[in-house]
Design a protein around this motif. Structure first.
Motif, mmCIF file in Angstrom:
data_model
loop_
_atom_site.group_PDB
_atom_site.id
_atom_site.type_symbol
_atom_site.label_atom_id
_atom_site.label_comp_id
_atom_site.label_asym_id
_atom_site.label_seq_id
_atom_site.Cartn_x
_atom_site.Cartn_y
_atom_site.Cartn_z
ATOM 1 N N VAL A 187 -9.842 -4.666 11.599
ATOM 2 C CA VAL A 187 -8.435 -4.981 11.398
ATOM 3 C C VAL A 187 -8.138 -4.676 9.941
ATOM 4 O O VAL A 187 -8.841 -5.159 9.042
ATOM 5 C CB VAL A 187 -8.134 -6.461 11.689
ATOM 6 C CG1 VAL A 187 -6.679 -6.786 11.384
ATOM 7 C CG2 VAL A 187 -8.490 -6.806 13.118
ATOM 8 N N GLU A 188 -7.143 -3.838 9.704
ATOM 9 C CA GLU A 188 -6.716 -3.551 8.330
ATOM 10 C C GLU A 188 -5.284 -4.029 8.191
ATOM 11 O O GLU A 188 -4.414 -3.654 8.982
ATOM 12 C CB GLU A 188 -6.818 -2.065 7.995
ATOM 13 C CG GLU A 188 -8.245 -1.620 7.760
ATOM 14 C CD GLU A 188 -8.308 -0.267 7.068
ATOM 15 O OE1 GLU A 188 -8.478 -0.249 5.837
ATOM 16 O OE2 GLU A 188 -8.195 0.744 7.777
ATOM 17 N N ILE A 189 -5.057 -4.867 7.186
ATOM 18 C CA ILE A 189 -3.736 -5.419 6.912
ATOM 19 C C ILE A 189 -3.310 -4.935 5.542
ATOM 20 O O ILE A 189 -3.992 -5.197 4.551
ATOM 21 C CB ILE A 189 -3.766 -6.955 6.959
ATOM 22 C CG1 ILE A 189 -4.277 -7.424 8.329
ATOM 23 C CG2 ILE A 189 -2.379 -7.524 6.649
ATOM 24 C CD1 ILE A 189 -4.605 -8.884 8.395
ATOM 25 N N PHE A 190 -2.200 -4.222 5.494
ATOM 26 C CA PHE A 190 -1.686 -3.640 4.255
ATOM 27 C C PHE A 190 -0.398 -4.324 3.855
ATOM 28 O O PHE A 190 0.518 -4.434 4.688
ATOM 29 C CB PHE A 190 -1.387 -2.150 4.434
ATOM 30 C CG PHE A 190 -2.558 -1.327 4.866
ATOM 31 C CD1 PHE A 190 -3.315 -0.653 3.914
ATOM 32 C CD2 PHE A 190 -2.894 -1.186 6.200
ATOM 33 C CE1 PHE A 190 -4.395 0.131 4.301
ATOM 34 C CE2 PHE A 190 -3.960 -0.403 6.594
ATOM 35 C CZ PHE A 190 -4.715 0.252 5.636
ATOM 36 N N VAL A 191 -0.299 -4.752 2.612
ATOM 37 C CA VAL A 191 0.956 -5.265 2.076
ATOM 38 C C VAL A 191 1.545 -4.164 1.215
ATOM 39 O O VAL A 191 0.913 -3.692 0.258
ATOM 40 C CB VAL A 191 0.738 -6.567 1.274
ATOM 41 C CG1 VAL A 191 2.041 -7.015 0.626
ATOM 42 C CG2 VAL A 191 0.179 -7.644 2.185
ATOM 43 N N LYS A 192 2.746 -3.712 1.588
ATOM 44 C CA LYS A 192 3.369 -2.576 0.921
ATOM 45 C C LYS A 192 3.993 -2.976 -0.405
ATOM 46 O O LYS A 192 4.363 -4.133 -0.604
ATOM 47 C CB LYS A 192 4.407 -1.945 1.829
ATOM 48 C CG LYS A 192 3.814 -1.396 3.135
ATOM 49 C CD LYS A 192 4.885 -0.795 4.012
ATOM 50 C CE LYS A 192 4.279 -0.264 5.304
ATOM 51 N NZ LYS A 192 5.323 0.327 6.167
ATOM 52 N N LYS A 193 4.119 -2.002 -1.290
ATOM 53 C CA LYS A 193 4.764 -2.234 -2.591
ATOM 54 C C LYS A 193 6.251 -2.417 -2.401
ATOM 55 O O LYS A 193 6.847 -1.932 -1.508
ATOM 56 C CB LYS A 193 4.522 -1.051 -3.533
ATOM 57 C CG LYS A 193 3.106 -1.003 -4.054
ATOM 58 C CD LYS A 193 2.960 0.111 -5.051
ATOM 59 C CE LYS A 193 1.553 0.110 -5.617
ATOM 60 N NZ LYS A 193 1.333 1.169 -6.560
#
Length: 133
Positions: A127-133
């Motif tokens: 699971v990859e969770i990315f918080v965007k800029k």
């Protein structure tokens, strides 16, 4: 920001942990895993589970001996890398590869060069969770 991350982690863990889930959240139909480009690695496929302005959640499947070449996510503030079973090695920047246990989260700042390898004999879902800029 912490609330968004906490919500994303809960959603991802509930989705992965439930054998009854057979659909991508918010869509109809089965999850379709797409292989990454050959120049980006081998034996790695992914599917976008959530893609919003503030966050993206991916399911990544890595075949035995599968490799995701070193890369960066410059458009992200940070992301979490969470394998659901043992057998993964994670490498960030110039550090040596680090074996990861099942559900051991790795925090990565945006722009950090990193890659990973499945050293085991079974496929591993991440699971990859990315918080965007």
């Amino acid at each position: 920001m912490r609330a968004k991350l906490a919500s994303a982690v809960v959603v991802a863990l509930l989705w992965i942990g439930s054998a009854a889930v057979a659909q991508t959240p918010g869509t109809s139909g089965a999850i379709v895993l797409n292989p990454i480009a050959a120049t980006s690695g081998t034996g790695v496929s992914n599917a976008v589970l959530i893609n919003r302005d503030e966050i993206r959640v991916l399911r990544v499947d890595v075949a035995p001996k599968g490799v995701r070449n070193v890369h960066t996510h410059d458009d992200m503030q940070y992301h979490l890398f969470i394998p659901t079973s043992a057998g993964m090695q994670f490498q960030a920047e110039a550090e040596p590869p680090t074996p990861m246990a099942a559900w051991q989260a790795q925090f990565v700042k945006g722009g950090t060069k990193h890659g990973f390898t499945n050293t085991g004999t079974s496929p591993v879902t991440i699971v990859e969770i990315f918080v965007k800029k």
